[in-house]
Motif scaffolding. Structure first.
Motif, PDB file in Angstrom:
ATOM      1  N   UNK A 191       0.844  -1.273  -0.232  1.00 37.64           N
ATOM      2  CA  UNK A 191      -0.408   0.063   0.076  1.00 37.64           C
ATOM      3  C   UNK A 191       0.837   1.198  -0.018  1.00 37.64           C
ATOM      4  N   UNK A 192       2.242   1.185   0.215  1.00 37.78           N
ATOM      5  CA  UNK A 192       3.248   2.205   0.767  1.00 37.78           C
ATOM      6  C   UNK A 192       3.333   2.692  -1.002  1.00 37.78           C
ATOM      7  N   UNK A 193       3.861   3.412  -1.965  1.00 38.68           N
ATOM      8  CA  UNK A 193       4.001   4.061  -3.028  1.00 38.68           C
ATOM      9  C   UNK A 193       4.444   5.313  -3.475  1.00 38.68           C
ATOM     10  N   UNK A 194       4.082   6.171  -2.056  1.00 40.00           N
ATOM     11  CA  UNK A 194       4.616   7.389  -1.911  1.00 40.00           C
ATOM     12  C   UNK A 194       6.381   7.083  -2.361  1.00 40.00           C
ATOM     13  N   UNK A 208      15.537  -5.117   5.503  1.00 34.72           N
ATOM     14  CA  UNK A 208      15.220  -5.684   4.851  1.00 34.72           C
ATOM     15  C   UNK A 208      13.347  -5.023   4.478  1.00 34.72           C
ATOM     16  N   UNK A 209      12.986  -3.823   3.304  1.00 33.97           N
ATOM     17  CA  UNK A 209      11.855  -3.664   2.927  1.00 33.97           C
ATOM     18  C   UNK A 209      11.682  -4.245   1.781  1.00 33.97           C
ATOM     19  N   UNK A 210       9.764  -4.776   1.983  1.00 33.57           N
ATOM     20  CA  UNK A 210       9.016  -5.357   0.455  1.00 33.57           C
ATOM     21  C   UNK A 210       8.316  -4.133   0.148  1.00 33.57           C
ATOM     22  N   UNK A 211       8.257  -4.081  -0.686  1.00 32.35           N
ATOM     23  CA  UNK A 211       7.382  -3.294  -1.103  1.00 32.35           C
ATOM     24  C   UNK A 211       6.281  -3.723  -2.238  1.00 32.35           C
ATOM     25  N   UNK A 212       4.960  -3.383  -2.312  1.00 34.49           N
ATOM     26  CA  UNK A 212       4.304  -4.502  -3.727  1.00 34.49           C
ATOM     27  C   UNK A 212       3.805  -3.351  -4.893  1.00 34.49           C
ATOM     28  N   UNK A 213       4.357  -4.246  -5.875  1.00 30.81           N
ATOM     29  CA  UNK A 213       4.130  -3.421  -7.145  1.00 30.81           C
ATOM     30  C   UNK A 213       2.694  -2.959  -7.582  1.00 30.81           C
ATOM     31  N   UNK A 214       2.119  -2.451  -7.515  1.00 30.23           N
ATOM     32  CA  UNK A 214       0.404  -1.749  -7.959  1.00 30.23           C
ATOM     33  C   UNK A 214       1.371  -1.297  -9.185  1.00 30.23           C
ATOM     34  N   UNK A 215      -0.274  -0.048  -9.976  1.00 30.39           N
ATOM     35  CA  UNK A 215      -0.343   0.061 -10.592  1.00 30.39           C
ATOM     36  C   UNK A 215       0.646   1.933 -10.550  1.00 30.39           C
ATOM     37  N   UNK A 216       0.625   2.359  -9.092  1.00 32.30           N
ATOM     38  CA  UNK A 216       0.651   3.649  -9.209  1.00 32.30           C
ATOM     39  C   UNK A 216       1.905   3.502  -8.115  1.00 32.30           C
ATOM     40  N   UNK A 217       2.644   2.456  -7.792  1.00 32.80           N
ATOM     41  CA  UNK A 217       3.219   2.203  -6.877  1.00 32.80           C
ATOM     42  C   UNK A 217       5.171   2.469  -8.130  1.00 32.80           C
ATOM     43  N   UNK A 232       7.498  -7.997  -4.379  1.00 27.70           N
ATOM     44  CA  UNK A 232       6.446  -8.079  -4.795  1.00 27.70           C
ATOM     45  C   UNK A 232       5.174  -7.969  -5.555  1.00 27.70           C
ATOM     46  N   UNK A 233       4.388  -8.514  -6.293  1.00 28.88           N
ATOM     47  CA  UNK A 233       3.505  -8.211  -7.447  1.00 28.88           C
ATOM     48  C   UNK A 233       2.327  -8.954  -7.060  1.00 28.88           C
ATOM     49  N   UNK A 234       2.185  -9.324  -5.613  1.00 30.30           N
ATOM     50  CA  UNK A 234       0.297  -9.945  -5.153  1.00 30.30           C
ATOM     51  C   UNK A 234      -0.153 -10.423  -6.143  1.00 30.30           C
ATOM     52  N   UNK A 236      -1.203  -9.082  -8.818  1.00 31.03           N
ATOM     53  CA  UNK A 236      -1.224  -8.453 -10.164  1.00 31.03           C
ATOM     54  C   UNK A 236      -1.076  -9.525 -11.511  1.00 31.03           C
ATOM     55  N   UNK A 237      -0.105 -10.573 -11.129  1.00 28.85           N
ATOM     56  CA  UNK A 237       0.070 -11.462 -12.072  1.00 28.85           C
ATOM     57  C   UNK A 237      -1.064 -11.810 -12.513  1.00 28.85           C
ATOM     58  N   UNK A 238      -2.332 -12.601 -11.887  1.00 24.39           N
ATOM     59  CA  UNK A 238      -3.510 -13.134 -11.916  1.00 24.39           C
ATOM     60  C   UNK A 238      -4.835 -12.609 -12.496  1.00 24.39           C
ATOM     61  N   UNK A 239      -4.550 -11.347 -11.843  1.00 27.73           N
ATOM     62  CA  UNK A 239      -5.706 -10.236 -12.369  1.00 27.73           C
ATOM     63  C   UNK A 239      -5.865 -10.268 -14.074  1.00 27.73           C
ATOM     64  N   UNK A 240      -3.840 -10.013 -14.449  1.00 28.92           N
ATOM     65  CA  UNK A 240      -3.105  -9.929 -15.810  1.00 28.92           C
ATOM     66  C   UNK A 240      -3.788 -10.873 -16.808  1.00 28.92           C
ATOM     67  N   UNK A 241      -3.665 -12.373 -15.677  1.00 29.86           N
ATOM     68  CA  UNK A 241      -3.644 -13.361 -16.801  1.00 29.86           C
ATOM     69  C   UNK A 241      -5.246 -13.380 -16.996  1.00 29.86           C
ATOM     70  N   UNK A 242      -5.997 -13.174 -15.915  1.00 27.86           N
ATOM     71  CA  UNK A 242      -8.061 -13.268 -16.314  1.00 27.86           C
ATOM     72  C   UNK A 242      -8.379 -12.237 -16.980  1.00 27.86           C
ATOM     73  N   UNK A 243      -7.456 -11.323 -17.012  1.00 27.39           N
ATOM     74  CA  UNK A 243      -8.040 -10.491 -18.284  1.00 27.39           C
ATOM     75  C   UNK A 243      -7.799 -10.807 -19.526  1.00 27.39           C
ATOM     76  N   UNK A 244      -6.837 -10.960 -19.612  1.00 31.12           N
ATOM     77  CA  UNK A 244      -6.370 -12.048 -21.218  1.00 31.12           C
ATOM     78  C   UNK A 244      -7.445 -12.751 -21.820  1.00 31.12           C
TER      79      UNK A 244
END
Length: 254
Positions: A191-194, A208-217, A232-234, A236-244
């Motif tokens: 959720x942190x993207x700033x 060590x810090x882990x950030x989730x990749x989102x469209x706004x990150x 991490x991509x959380x 995202x990959x599932x949503x991309x594949x299901x959309x395709x």
């Protein structure tokens, strides 16, 4: 479990500040094979994607036995280290969380995510409660002889709008320090993207810090420059594949 322990140590070594480990999250054996073939260094499940692929909502609604069976198939699909998203630990007490982690390790996992959100007690667990749960997880893994990577996730930023994030950095960092003392190996702040706030958390976090990749990150290259150690991509990959898949089906049926 010597091979599993070696994989766990190798996985931990991939968490390098400024050269982040990229995890393109998988949800079954088929996606595990595809991501492994891409040259990935490790595999990670995402609870949202795993649940959705099996017809469940996220939030521990998927039966744990089914999640474990899915994990076993993912582990068998590749020689890469596999870490599992265990949500909040599938249990009310620290001993329950320990039992959950033990079963995941016995199924082949070399690490897990454990979040501090709670369906039962409110948006976030009390810090002392989460510390006890992380200690239970660490103790369980140690008894099995596997230095499992415990990725302590805080949902401080995830449950608040971005406009409030700056005022939450201190709380997030305090949680990260407490989780580190409890035996966590990584600090996940979805959720942190700033960029400024990410840099501040990285600077102050003992883990060590882990950030989730989102469209706004920020893009991966910029996250590396900010000192992030894991991306991490959380879902995202599932949503991309299901959309395709849906688009392909619509084209085939038109």
């Amino acid at each position: 479990m010597s091979d599993q322990a070696a994989k766990a140590r190798a996985f931990k070594a991939h968490h390098i500040t400024g050269n982040p480990l990229v995890l393109f999250n998988v949800w079954d054996a088929g996606t595990a094979k595809a991501v492994a073939a891409s040259g990935a260094k490790a595999l990670a499940t995402g609870s949202w994607s795993v649940a959705a692929a099996h017809g469940f909502d996220d939030g521990e609604f998927m039966p744990f036995d089914l999640a474990l069976a899915n994990l076993e198939r993912i582990v068998a699909a590749s020689d890469l280290p596999v870490t599992i998203d265990l949500e909040s630990g599938y249990g009310a007490r620290p001993d329950d969380v320990g039992a959950t982690v033990a079963r995941a390790v016995q199924a082949g996992a070399i690490g897990c995510n454990l979040e501090d959100s709670s369906r039962e007690s409110g948006p976030l667990r009390d810090v002392a409660d989460q510390v006890a749960r992380l200690k239970g997880a660490r103790s369980a893994a140690e008894k099995l002889g596997v230095p499992a990577f415990l990725n302590a996730r805080t949902d401080v930023f995830l449950i608040a709008p971005p406009a409030e994030h700056e005022g939450l950095v201190a709380e997030a960092v305090a949680r990260g320090r407490a989780y580190a003392e409890a035996g966590a190996d990584g600090f996940f702040v979805p959720g942190l993207v700033n960029e400024t706030l990410i840099a501040r958390v990285v600077e102050q976090s003992p883990l060590p810090v882990n950030i989730m990749m989102t469209p706004s990150a920020p893009p991966a290259k910029r996250l590396a420059e900010l000192g992030v150690a894991r991306i991490s991509h959380g879902p995202g990959p599932y949503r991309t594949m299901m959309k395709a898949l849906e688009e392909a089906a619509r084209a085939a049926l038109s």
